[in-house]
Write a protein that holds these residues in place. Structure first.
Motif, PDB file in Angstrom:
ATOM      1  N   ARG A 112       0.833  -1.203   0.000  1.00  0.00           N
ATOM      2  CA  ARG A 112       0.000   0.000   0.000  1.00  0.00           C
ATOM      3  C   ARG A 112       0.871   1.258   0.000  1.00  0.00           C
ATOM      4  NH1 ARG A 112      -2.174  -0.980   4.403  1.00  0.00           N
ATOM      5  NH2 ARG A 112      -3.878  -2.247   3.579  1.00  0.00           N
ATOM      6  N   LEU A 113       1.893   1.256   0.830  1.00  0.00           N
ATOM      7  CA  LEU A 113       2.788   2.413   0.902  1.00  0.00           C
ATOM      8  C   LEU A 113       3.574   2.569  -0.395  1.00  0.00           C
ATOM      9  CD1 LEU A 113       4.039   4.715   2.538  1.00  0.00           C
ATOM     10  CD2 LEU A 113       5.683   3.049   3.467  1.00  0.00           C
ATOM     11  N   LEU A 114       4.039   1.460  -0.957  1.00  0.00           N
ATOM     12  CA  LEU A 114       4.811   1.518  -2.191  1.00  0.00           C
ATOM     13  C   LEU A 114       3.998   2.138  -3.326  1.00  0.00           C
ATOM     14  CD1 LEU A 114       7.361   0.732  -3.826  1.00  0.00           C
ATOM     15  CD2 LEU A 114       6.230  -1.455  -4.299  1.00  0.00           C
ATOM     16  N   VAL A 115       2.765   1.650  -3.534  1.00  0.00           N
ATOM     17  CA  VAL A 115       1.931   2.179  -4.613  1.00  0.00           C
ATOM     18  C   VAL A 115       1.605   3.647  -4.358  1.00  0.00           C
ATOM     19  CG1 VAL A 115      -0.304   1.989  -5.770  1.00  0.00           C
ATOM     20  CG2 VAL A 115       0.980  -0.082  -5.205  1.00  0.00           C
ATOM     21  N   THR A 116       1.353   3.988  -3.107  1.00  0.00           N
ATOM     22  CA  THR A 116       1.051   5.380  -2.766  1.00  0.00           C
ATOM     23  C   THR A 116       2.214   6.298  -3.100  1.00  0.00           C
ATOM     24  OG1 THR A 116      -0.463   4.723  -0.986  1.00  0.00           O
ATOM     25  CG2 THR A 116       0.452   6.949  -0.885  1.00  0.00           C
ATOM     26  N   GLU A 117       3.414   5.922  -2.697  1.00  0.00           N
ATOM     27  CA  GLU A 117       4.573   6.789  -2.933  1.00  0.00           C
ATOM     28  C   GLU A 117       4.983   6.820  -4.407  1.00  0.00           C
ATOM     29  OE1 GLU A 117       5.647   8.941  -0.870  1.00  0.00           O
ATOM     30  OE2 GLU A 117       4.348   8.203   0.720  1.00  0.00           O
ATOM     31  N   ILE A 118       4.838   5.690  -5.105  1.00  0.00           N
ATOM     32  CA  ILE A 118       5.075   5.711  -6.553  1.00  0.00           C
ATOM     33  C   ILE A 118       4.106   6.672  -7.221  1.00  0.00           C
ATOM     34  CG2 ILE A 118       4.821   4.369  -8.681  1.00  0.00           C
ATOM     35  CD1 ILE A 118       6.044   1.994  -7.219  1.00  0.00           C
ATOM     36  N   GLY A 119       2.830   6.600  -6.833  1.00  0.00           N
ATOM     37  CA  GLY A 119       1.836   7.482  -7.429  1.00  0.00           C
ATOM     38  C   GLY A 119       2.121   8.947  -7.156  1.00  0.00           C
ATOM     39  N   LEU A 129      -1.829   7.654 -13.893  1.00  0.00           N
ATOM     40  CA  LEU A 129      -1.155   6.402 -13.542  1.00  0.00           C
ATOM     41  C   LEU A 129      -2.186   5.294 -13.509  1.00  0.00           C
ATOM     42  CD1 LEU A 129       1.119   4.578 -12.450  1.00  0.00           C
ATOM     43  CD2 LEU A 129       0.569   5.430 -10.149  1.00  0.00           C
ATOM     44  N   LEU A 130      -1.888   4.218 -14.211  1.00  0.00           N
ATOM     45  CA  LEU A 130      -2.739   3.022 -14.174  1.00  0.00           C
ATOM     46  C   LEU A 130      -1.894   1.844 -13.731  1.00  0.00           C
ATOM     47  CD1 LEU A 130      -5.406   1.558 -14.743  1.00  0.00           C
ATOM     48  CD2 LEU A 130      -4.596   1.179 -17.082  1.00  0.00           C
ATOM     49  N   VAL A 131      -2.282   1.216 -12.628  1.00  0.00           N
ATOM     50  CA  VAL A 131      -1.595   0.018 -12.151  1.00  0.00           C
ATOM     51  C   VAL A 131      -2.266  -1.197 -12.781  1.00  0.00           C
ATOM     52  CG1 VAL A 131      -0.857  -1.313 -10.153  1.00  0.00           C
ATOM     53  CG2 VAL A 131      -1.075   1.185  -9.975  1.00  0.00           C
ATOM     54  N   VAL A 132      -1.514  -1.934 -13.597  1.00  0.00           N
ATOM     55  CA  VAL A 132      -2.013  -3.128 -14.275  1.00  0.00           C
ATOM     56  C   VAL A 132      -1.635  -4.312 -13.395  1.00  0.00           C
ATOM     57  CG1 VAL A 132      -1.940  -4.494 -16.393  1.00  0.00           C
ATOM     58  CG2 VAL A 132      -1.727  -1.995 -16.505  1.00  0.00           C
ATOM     59  N   ASN A 133      -2.615  -4.859 -12.710  1.00  0.00           N
ATOM     60  CA  ASN A 133      -2.359  -5.825 -11.646  1.00  0.00           C
ATOM     61  C   ASN A 133      -2.454  -7.269 -12.133  1.00  0.00           C
ATOM     62  OD1 ASN A 133      -1.979  -6.755  -8.942  1.00  0.00           O
ATOM     63  ND2 ASN A 133      -4.183  -7.120  -8.813  1.00  0.00           N
ATOM     64  N   GLY A 134      -1.387  -8.033 -11.905  1.00  0.00           N
ATOM     65  CA  GLY A 134      -1.363  -9.428 -12.330  1.00  0.00           C
ATOM     66  C   GLY A 134      -1.619 -10.432 -11.225  1.00  0.00           C
ATOM     67  N   HIS A 135      -1.728  -9.984  -9.967  1.00  0.00           N
ATOM     68  CA  HIS A 135      -1.881 -10.906  -8.831  1.00  0.00           C
ATOM     69  C   HIS A 135      -3.074 -10.493  -7.976  1.00  0.00           C
ATOM     70  CE1 HIS A 135      -1.232 -13.274  -5.299  1.00  0.00           C
ATOM     71  NE2 HIS A 135      -0.742 -12.272  -4.586  1.00  0.00           N
ATOM     72  N   GLY A 136      -4.068 -11.366  -7.890  1.00  0.00           N
ATOM     73  CA  GLY A 136      -5.282 -11.052  -7.154  1.00  0.00           C
ATOM     74  C   GLY A 136      -5.044 -10.729  -5.696  1.00  0.00           C
ATOM     75  N   GLY A 137      -4.018 -11.321  -5.107  1.00  0.00           N
ATOM     76  CA  GLY A 137      -3.727 -11.069  -3.707  1.00  0.00           C
ATOM     77  C   GLY A 137      -3.288  -9.645  -3.416  1.00  0.00           C
ATOM     78  N   SER A 141      -4.650  -4.101  -0.842  1.00  0.00           N
ATOM     79  CA  SER A 141      -3.780  -2.952  -0.598  1.00  0.00           C
ATOM     80  C   SER A 141      -3.710  -2.042  -1.815  1.00  0.00           C
ATOM     81  CB  SER A 141      -2.377  -3.422  -0.199  1.00  0.00           C
ATOM     82  OG  SER A 141      -1.928  -4.466  -1.033  1.00  0.00           O
ATOM     83  N   LEU A 142      -3.799  -2.594  -3.020  1.00  0.00           N
ATOM     84  CA  LEU A 142      -3.777  -1.783  -4.230  1.00  0.00           C
ATOM     85  C   LEU A 142      -4.990  -0.857  -4.278  1.00  0.00           C
ATOM     86  CD1 LEU A 142      -2.835  -0.971  -7.050  1.00  0.00           C
ATOM     87  CD2 LEU A 142      -3.894  -3.070  -7.929  1.00  0.00           C
ATOM     88  N   ALA A 143      -6.179  -1.398  -4.019  1.00  0.00           N
ATOM     89  CA  ALA A 143      -7.391  -0.580  -4.052  1.00  0.00           C
ATOM     90  C   ALA A 143      -7.345   0.509  -2.986  1.00  0.00           C
ATOM     91  CB  ALA A 143      -8.621  -1.461  -3.867  1.00  0.00           C
ATOM     92  N   GLY A 148      -6.710   6.266  -1.817  1.00  0.00           N
ATOM     93  CA  GLY A 148      -6.039   7.349  -1.137  1.00  0.00           C
ATOM     94  C   GLY A 148      -5.475   8.383  -2.094  1.00  0.00           C
ATOM     95  N   LEU A 149      -4.866   7.920  -3.172  1.00  0.00           N
ATOM     96  CA  LEU A 149      -4.319   8.833  -4.164  1.00  0.00           C
ATOM     97  C   LEU A 149      -5.424   9.638  -4.845  1.00  0.00           C
ATOM     98  CD1 LEU A 149      -1.662   6.429  -5.679  1.00  0.00           C
ATOM     99  CD2 LEU A 149      -1.147   8.599  -4.541  1.00  0.00           C
ATOM    100  N   ARG A 150      -6.535   8.987  -5.130  1.00  0.00           N
ATOM    101  CA  ARG A 150      -7.638   9.703  -5.768  1.00  0.00           C
ATOM    102  C   ARG A 150      -8.229  10.749  -4.822  1.00  0.00           C
ATOM    103  NH1 ARG A 150      -9.340   8.178 -10.512  1.00  0.00           N
ATOM    104  NH2 ARG A 150     -11.460   8.952 -10.159  1.00  0.00           N
ATOM    105  N   SER A 151      -8.209  10.468  -3.517  1.00  0.00           N
ATOM    106  CA  SER A 151      -8.699  11.458  -2.553  1.00  0.00           C
ATOM    107  C   SER A 151      -7.788  12.683  -2.502  1.00  0.00           C
ATOM    108  CB  SER A 151      -8.811  10.833  -1.158  1.00  0.00           C
ATOM    109  OG  SER A 151      -7.534  10.637  -0.576  1.00  0.00           O
ATOM    110  N   GLU A 152      -6.565  12.543  -2.995  1.00  0.00           N
ATOM    111  CA  GLU A 152      -5.626  13.660  -3.105  1.00  0.00           C
ATOM    112  C   GLU A 152      -5.708  14.337  -4.479  1.00  0.00           C
ATOM    113  OE1 GLU A 152      -2.359  11.405  -0.201  1.00  0.00           O
ATOM    114  OE2 GLU A 152      -1.878  11.804  -2.308  1.00  0.00           O
ATOM    115  N   SER A 153      -6.778  14.023  -5.215  1.00  0.00           N
ATOM    116  CA  SER A 153      -7.034  14.599  -6.542  1.00  0.00           C
ATOM    117  C   SER A 153      -6.002  14.180  -7.574  1.00  0.00           C
ATOM    118  CB  SER A 153      -7.104  16.140  -6.464  1.00  0.00           C
ATOM    119  OG  SER A 153      -8.156  16.535  -5.601  1.00  0.00           O
ATOM    120  N   ARG A 154      -5.475  12.966  -7.427  1.00  0.00           N
ATOM    121  CA  ARG A 154      -4.547  12.418  -8.421  1.00  0.00           C
ATOM    122  C   ARG A 154      -5.310  11.443  -9.318  1.00  0.00           C
ATOM    123  NH1 ARG A 154       0.402  13.967  -5.860  1.00  0.00           N
ATOM    124  NH2 ARG A 154       0.106  14.131  -3.611  1.00  0.00           N
ATOM    125  N   ASP A 155      -5.003  11.475 -10.613  1.00  0.00           N
ATOM    126  CA  ASP A 155      -5.727  10.665 -11.593  1.00  0.00           C
ATOM    127  C   ASP A 155      -5.076   9.287 -11.679  1.00  0.00           C
ATOM    128  OD1 ASP A 155      -7.591   9.974 -13.445  1.00  0.00           O
ATOM    129  OD2 ASP A 155      -7.021  11.472 -14.941  1.00  0.00           O
TER     130      ASP A 155
END
Length: 269
Positions: A112-119, A129-137, A141-143, A148-155
């Motif tokens: 969760r932290l990694l995706v947030t900081e990358i974004g 930014l579009l995360v193309v997810n290959g692992h259901g597990g 944390s991805l969602a 969180g990023l969208r709540s910061e007005s990031r696309d």
């Protein structure tokens, strides 16, 4: 300089299958910073895992599929949109597979932290930014990170690599795709069937016993009859749907790009 095969597909074993498509998807890793001046590209971040996929498939199965689907979708969009494919992220949240050697899980909090900081970092210069997810597990944390990023007005959005009607893990679907993408890494002689019950009937046991407790082989499904030609159809179909969803760019309340199809949901893929 003329473009060659996509790195993900150049590495894939294609003996006995259709030749890999020519490269056309621009890769972020190939650029220098002046190449991005004055641009606001859509960046695709393939997100996979390093986890067991039965005795016959490689540990990077999810990462391979996500990388190729993202690259093919970007290739389709090259003439009409500024789309870049970021370096693949090969580690995810795979705790349900930690009963098997080779699995490397960073856990939900770290992912969760990694995706947030990358974004946050990437969207200083990128438009989307579009995360193309290959692992259901990874999805929990991805969602959360995308929300969180969208709540910061990031696309930002996420998109799942999950063909309609696929089985859960290391079965017919993933074996077919890997026979197309990297056949030399598929140990066909080791392939065995695991439980083939619908995943929703196994979910309680998967939560309490992990994958190893439910399937000693790590397979949830049956790889029998897997074919590279079927894998090509599945991968190409996902790339077509991803490209169409990027064109439309409709993001649901959960941060998912596009409208989900009616399909079975693989556990831990």
């Amino acid at each position: 300089m003329a473009a060659g095969p996509l790195p993900e597909e150049r590495a894939a074993g294609t003996r006995g299958t259709r030749a890999a498509q020519p490269a056309a998807a621009p890769r972020l890793a190939d650029l220098a910073w002046p190449d991005l001046t004055g641009r606001a590209p859509t960046v695709l971040l393939p997100l996979g895992s390093c986890e067991q996929h039965g005795p016959h498939l490689p540990l990077d199965t999810d990462t391979t599929v996500a990388c190729v689907v993202a690259s093919r979708a970007a290739q389709r969009l090259r003439a009409e949109a500024d789309v870049l494919v970021a370096p693949c992220q090969p580690y995810g949240a795979s705790g349900e597979h930690e009963g098997f050697p080779g699995t490397v899980s960073v856990g939900h909090d770290a992912l969760r932290l990694l995706v947030t900081e990358i974004g946050r970092s990437m969207l200083r210069w990128a438009g989307r930014l579009l995360v193309v997810n290959g692992h259901g597990g990874n999805l929990r944390s991805l969602a959360d990170a995308v929300a969180g990023l969208r709540s910061e007005s990031r696309d930002v959005a996420w998109w799942p690599c999950l063909p309609p009607g696929s089985d859960a893990h290391a079965g017919h679907t993933e074996t077919s795709m890997m026979l197309r993408l990297r056949s030399s890494a598929v140990r066909r002689e080791r392939a065995v069937a695991g439980p083939t019950d619908p995943v929703h009937l196994l979910m309680d046991r998967l939560v309490t016993e992990s994958v190893r407790g439910v399937s000693p082989s790590g397979v949830l499904g049956d790889p029998a009859g897997a074919r590279a030609s079927e894998g090509e159809r599945l991968v190409d179909g996902m790339a077509d749907r991803l490209a169409a969803d990027i064109r439309a760019w409709q993001v649901s309340g959960s941060g998912r790009l596009g409208v989900p199809e009616r399909q079975s949901v693989g556990a831990g893929r």
